[in-house]
Design a protein around this motif. Structure first.
Motif, mmCIF file in Angstrom:
data_model
loop_
_atom_site.group_PDB
_atom_site.id
_atom_site.type_symbol
_atom_site.label_atom_id
_atom_site.label_comp_id
_atom_site.label_asym_id
_atom_site.label_seq_id
_atom_site.Cartn_x
_atom_site.Cartn_y
_atom_site.Cartn_z
ATOM 1 N N ILE A 40 -7.789 1.088 2.201
ATOM 2 C CA ILE A 40 -7.935 2.088 1.136
ATOM 3 C C ILE A 40 -6.623 2.261 0.359
ATOM 4 O O ILE A 40 -6.620 2.394 -0.861
ATOM 5 N N LEU A 41 -5.503 2.200 1.090
ATOM 6 C CA LEU A 41 -4.204 2.454 0.439
ATOM 7 C C LEU A 41 -3.582 1.208 -0.199
ATOM 8 O O LEU A 41 -2.526 1.299 -0.827
ATOM 9 N N TYR A 42 -4.252 0.079 -0.046
ATOM 10 C CA TYR A 42 -3.673 -1.192 -0.485
ATOM 11 C C TYR A 42 -3.140 -1.140 -1.931
ATOM 12 O O TYR A 42 -1.987 -1.470 -2.196
ATOM 13 N N GLY A 43 -3.990 -0.682 -2.846
ATOM 14 C CA GLY A 43 -3.616 -0.669 -4.274
ATOM 15 C C GLY A 43 -2.473 0.281 -4.559
ATOM 16 O O GLY A 43 -1.555 -0.038 -5.320
ATOM 17 N N LEU A 44 -2.495 1.445 -3.900
ATOM 18 C CA LEU A 44 -1.428 2.432 -4.138
ATOM 19 C C LEU A 44 -0.095 1.931 -3.589
ATOM 20 O O LEU A 44 0.960 2.132 -4.196
ATOM 21 N N LYS A 45 -0.148 1.232 -2.431
ATOM 22 C CA LYS A 45 1.096 0.686 -1.847
ATOM 23 C C LYS A 45 1.677 -0.379 -2.767
ATOM 24 O O LYS A 45 2.882 -0.452 -2.964
#
Ligand code: ADP
Length: 354
Positions: free
Chosen positions: A101-106
């Motif tokens: 889920i956090l891939y894009g934000l990271k």
């Protein structure tokens, strides 16, 4: 209302075969658009063009007022303000649900506190409590689907593209998920471009349905309008009007036509230009009676089949064409009677000449 996405006269060919033949449409902010059509009509091609995965031969794709695809240039997917949810969810198998889920934000090097807050919001919204440390292989199909949607939503894109998002789930889950997805998208006022071959999914989710047929748009309207006034025979067939019989138009008044079926006449909604028409209607819109009704044609029963609750009855018209209707009790084979069909539930289209 603000236009988020516009397709302007898109033409797309693979080798010599044109599969999109001048497609134009607009998606407004906060709107859920479902593109519905039979397999091979060009839905995935359209979606991949919007995503920036495929080029085009003619036309323009405009996202947030900017030309992102023309026949000469193509802005790649990672530079477009959109996210896609794939049929098979496409989660990273080696990452936990949280990392997926956090891939894009990271990747965007977002602030860790902001990421935490956004993640918590997604977990609550999509009922993912207690699942964040699990890997995709440890999640059910429905849970994987929620993670994939959370991964797209957390980026707050201008538009989310959904490619047959429910086709890998079982029937019961599909019914639950489509309502839940629509609810979440509305709550967040997300703009959605959704592709499906399943009319009930489009009905349940869409503000407007785009019905595609062989690379062209046959109708763009609300689900109710598409269902009640299907613009073409293909739309009618796709939306459940499984009966078709030939008829001759004898009179026309406003949007109604009086047509002749053998020696009998019946009123219907007219969508035809010529006198040779095909009438489309749904089995559930017919009422069988031994008495001739106000808008009816004679039929003879061929075979009733018990379906639990109702009987699905195969019958033939006076012109010897087979049709099906529903009835609440059994009828004997060879019984004769009349099918009453309200004039706004039977549609006349031009016969297709070969
Ligand atoms: P849908 O998503 O509605 O099932 P598609 O967009 O996948 O339809 O396909 C539309 C038409 O384009 C079909 O006739 C399909 O066979 C053809 N097609 C799709 N991809 C290719 C390709 N890469 N090369 C040649 N023809 C293709």
């Amino acid at each position: 209302m603000e236009t988020i996405l516009e397709l302007r006269d898109i033409h797309k060919s693979y080798e010599n075969k044109e599969v999109l033949k001048g497609v134009s449409l607009e998606v407004k902010k906060g709107e859920i658009i479902s593109v519905l059509g039979p397999s091979g009509c060009g839905k995935s091609t359209m979606l991949n063009i919007i995503a920036g995965i495929l080029n085009i031969n003619e036309g323009k794709v405009i996202l947030n007022g900017e030309e992102v695809t023309t026949s000469k240039k193509i802005t790649p997917i990672e530079k477009r303000d959109l996210n896609m949810v794939f049929q098979d969810f496409a989660l990273w198998p080696h990452m936990s649900a949280k990392d997926n889920i956090l891939y894009g934000l990271k990747l965007k090097k977002s602030d860790s506190k902001v990421m935490e807050e956004k993640l918590n919001k997604m977990v609550n919204l999509l009922h993912l409590n207690g699942l964040m440390e699990q890997y995709p292989s440890e999640l059910s199909g429905g849970q994987q689907q929620r993670v994939a949607i959370a991964r797209a939503l957390i980026m707050s894109p201008s538009i989310i593209l959904l490619d047959e998002p429910l086709c890998n789930l079982d029937v019961q889950l599909r019914i639950e998920m489509r309502t839940e997805m629509a609810q979440i998208f509305k709550e967040l006022q997300t703009t959605v471009f959704h592709v499906t071959h399943d009319p009930s999914e489009a009905f349940a989710m869409a503000d407007r349905i785009v019905v595609m047929n062989q690379g062209k748009i046959d109708q763009i309207a609300t689900p109710q309008e598409c269902y009640q006034r299907p613009a073409t025979a293909v739309v009618a067939g796709l939306l459940g009007a499984g009966n078709h019989i030939n008829a001759k138009k004898v009179n026309l008044k406003d949007d109604r036509a009086l047509v002749q079926v053998g020696n009998d006449s019946i009123n219907c909604l007219n969508f035809s230009n010529s006198d040779d028409v095909v009438l489309y209607f749904r089995a559930e819109d017919c009422k069988f009676s031994e008495e001739k009704g106000a808008n009816s044609i004679p039929v003879e029963v061929i075979m009733p089949t018990f379906e639990g609750g109702t009987y699905r009855v195969k019958a033939k018209t006076a012109t010897n064409e087979e049709i099906t209707f529903l009835h609440d009790h059994n009828i004997l084979k060879n019984s004769k009677g009349y099918l009453n069909i309200s004039s706004d539930k039977i549609y006349a289209y031009d016969q297709v000449k070969n």
